[in-house]
Each structure stands twice: as C-alpha cells, then as structure tokens.
Design a protein around this motif. Structure first.
Motif, PDB file in Angstrom:
ATOM      1  N   LEU A  41     -30.502  22.194-111.555  1.00  0.00           N
ATOM      2  CA  LEU A  41     -31.938  22.106-111.297  1.00  0.00           C
ATOM      3  C   LEU A  41     -32.718  21.970-112.600  1.00  0.00           C
ATOM      4  N   ASP A  42     -32.333  22.729-113.620  1.00  0.00           N
ATOM      5  CA  ASP A  42     -33.004  22.652-114.911  1.00  0.00           C
ATOM      6  C   ASP A  42     -32.864  21.257-115.517  1.00  0.00           C
ATOM      7  N   SER A  43     -31.667  20.725-115.474  1.00  0.00           N
ATOM      8  CA  SER A  43     -31.424  19.381-116.006  1.00  0.00           C
ATOM      9  C   SER A  43     -32.248  18.346-115.240  1.00  0.00           C
ATOM     10  N   TYR A  44     -32.274  18.468-113.931  1.00  0.00           N
ATOM     11  CA  TYR A  44     -33.034  17.546-113.081  1.00  0.00           C
ATOM     12  C   TYR A  44     -34.534  17.619-113.412  1.00  0.00           C
ATOM     13  N   ALA A  45     -35.060  18.839-113.511  1.00  0.00           N
ATOM     14  CA  ALA A  45     -36.491  19.023-113.791  1.00  0.00           C
ATOM     15  C   ALA A  45     -36.860  18.435-115.153  1.00  0.00           C
ATOM     16  N   ARG A  46     -35.998  18.628-116.134  1.00  0.00           N
ATOM     17  CA  ARG A  46     -36.253  18.087-117.471  1.00  0.00           C
ATOM     18  C   ARG A  46     -36.245  16.550-117.455  1.00  0.00           C
ATOM     19  N   LYS A  47     -35.320  15.973-116.711  1.00  0.00           N
ATOM     20  CA  LYS A  47     -35.271  14.499-116.614  1.00  0.00           C
ATOM     21  C   LYS A  47     -36.526  13.964-115.933  1.00  0.00           C
ATOM     22  N   ARG A  48     -36.975  14.643-114.883  1.00  0.00           N
ATOM     23  CA  ARG A  48     -38.181  14.204-114.178  1.00  0.00           C
ATOM     24  C   ARG A  48     -39.380  14.255-115.127  1.00  0.00           C
ATOM     25  N   SER A  49     -39.464  15.304-115.911  1.00  0.00           N
ATOM     26  CA  SER A  49     -40.568  15.437-116.867  1.00  0.00           C
ATOM     27  C   SER A  49     -40.499  14.345-117.937  1.00  0.00           C
ATOM     28  N   ASP A  50     -39.284  14.047-118.402  1.00  0.00           N
ATOM     29  CA  ASP A  50     -39.115  12.997-119.409  1.00  0.00           C
ATOM     30  C   ASP A  50     -39.595  11.637-118.907  1.00  0.00           C
ATOM     31  N   LYS A  51     -39.459  11.387-117.614  1.00  0.00           N
ATOM     32  CA  LYS A  51     -39.810  10.085-117.056  1.00  0.00           C
ATOM     33  C   LYS A  51     -41.212  10.036-116.445  1.00  0.00           C
ATOM     34  N   CYS A  52     -41.939  11.133-116.518  1.00  0.00           N
ATOM     35  CA  CYS A  52     -43.252  11.199-115.876  1.00  0.00           C
ATOM     36  C   CYS A  52     -44.248  10.246-116.541  1.00  0.00           C
ATOM     37  N   PRO A  53     -44.775   9.280-115.773  1.00  0.00           N
ATOM     38  CA  PRO A  53     -45.752   8.348-116.342  1.00  0.00           C
ATOM     39  C   PRO A  53     -47.174   8.921-116.358  1.00  0.00           C
ATOM     40  N   PHE A  54     -47.384  10.081-115.722  1.00  0.00           N
ATOM     41  CA  PHE A  54     -48.721  10.654-115.613  1.00  0.00           C
ATOM     42  C   PHE A  54     -48.960  11.820-116.571  1.00  0.00           C
ATOM     43  N   MET A  55     -48.051  12.042-117.501  1.00  0.00           N
ATOM     44  CA  MET A  55     -48.129  13.193-118.398  1.00  0.00           C
ATOM     45  C   MET A  55     -49.457  13.238-119.158  1.00  0.00           C
ATOM     46  N   GLU A  56     -49.998  12.086-119.459  1.00  0.00           N
ATOM     47  CA  GLU A  56     -51.238  12.027-120.229  1.00  0.00           C
ATOM     48  C   GLU A  56     -52.419  12.618-119.461  1.00  0.00           C
ATOM     49  N   THR A  57     -52.420  12.464-118.138  1.00  0.00           N
ATOM     50  CA  THR A  57     -53.584  12.862-117.354  1.00  0.00           C
ATOM     51  C   THR A  57     -53.387  14.108-116.508  1.00  0.00           C
ATOM     52  N   LYS A  58     -52.161  14.555-116.286  1.00  0.00           N
ATOM     53  CA  LYS A  58     -51.963  15.724-115.425  1.00  0.00           C
ATOM     54  C   LYS A  58     -51.676  16.958-116.259  1.00  0.00           C
ATOM     55  N   THR A  59     -51.875  18.116-115.652  1.00  0.00           N
ATOM     56  CA  THR A  59     -51.511  19.345-116.343  1.00  0.00           C
ATOM     57  C   THR A  59     -50.110  19.772-115.918  1.00  0.00           C
ATOM     58  N   PHE A  60     -49.893  19.915-114.630  1.00  0.00           N
ATOM     59  CA  PHE A  60     -48.596  20.357-114.120  1.00  0.00           C
ATOM     60  C   PHE A  60     -48.240  19.547-112.881  1.00  0.00           C
TER      61      PHE A  60
END
Length: 114
Positions: A41-60
C-alpha cells in the motif's frame, strides 16, 4: 515553482507513509518496518503521488476531484486514514497540525471559488 511542487509531493508521501506505518504498527502489531500488505500500500500510494498531475493545485488527495486509486487500494488507504488520522497528533504533532491548517485553507478556497 517546480521545487515547491516537489517539496509538496515529498511532504505528502512522507505523511502517507507515516500514517501507514502507524496503522501497521497498531493494527498488524509490527515491531519494525511494515508488513507485506502495508508495504504494498505504501509503495502504491507513493507511485500515485509521483504521477499526480494536480499536485500544483491540490493540497491532499481527499480534496482532489479525480481519485486515481483503484477501488481495492482506495478502500485500504481509507481504512488507514480513518485509523491513523486522529492518532497523528500524538505521534507526529507538527505534521498533523499542518495538515489540519492546510485542509481548512483548501476547503475555504474551494467554497469561495463556487
């Protein structure tokens, strides 16, 4: 700006890992590290965060319009968040307080944008 996004991404990944670690320690009684299920689950969550295209505009992720977790992992992370969220103040107080403040700011911003 790019540095700020990367800092934000790393902070989010660290917080999710801390929550998973707390959950695993208390629910699966691990002494050191994570059990296989929580490590996945930790590995999966980290990969999802790495690929997030909305990181600039979202908080969580909870404030995001697009939920990119598959249904099984989404349910697992939801369990972790429900368990670890209220306990973070005792284990990682600075992280917990910053999370509450940023979440409230984001919710206010979203309400004002409507």
């Amino acid at each position: 700006m790019r540095q700020n996004i990367e800092t934000k991404r790393e902070r989010e990944k660290k917080m999710v890992s801390q929550m998973i670690e707390l959950y695993c320690k208390k629910q699966h009684h691990t002494k050191v590290g994570l059990c296989a299920e929580c490590a996945e689950l930790d590995s999966y969550a980290r990969k999802r965060s790495d690929k997030c295209p909305f990181m600039e505009t979202k908080t969580f992720c909870s404030n995001c319009k697009v939920h990119c977790y598959n249904p099984i992992m989404s349910e697992k992370i939801r369990k972790v968040m429900r368990f670890s969220g209220p306990r973070m103040i005792f284990h990682h107080p600075f992280v917990a307080i910053r999370h509450v403040i940023e979440t409230k700011k984001e919710k206010r911003k979203l309400e004002n944008d409507k």
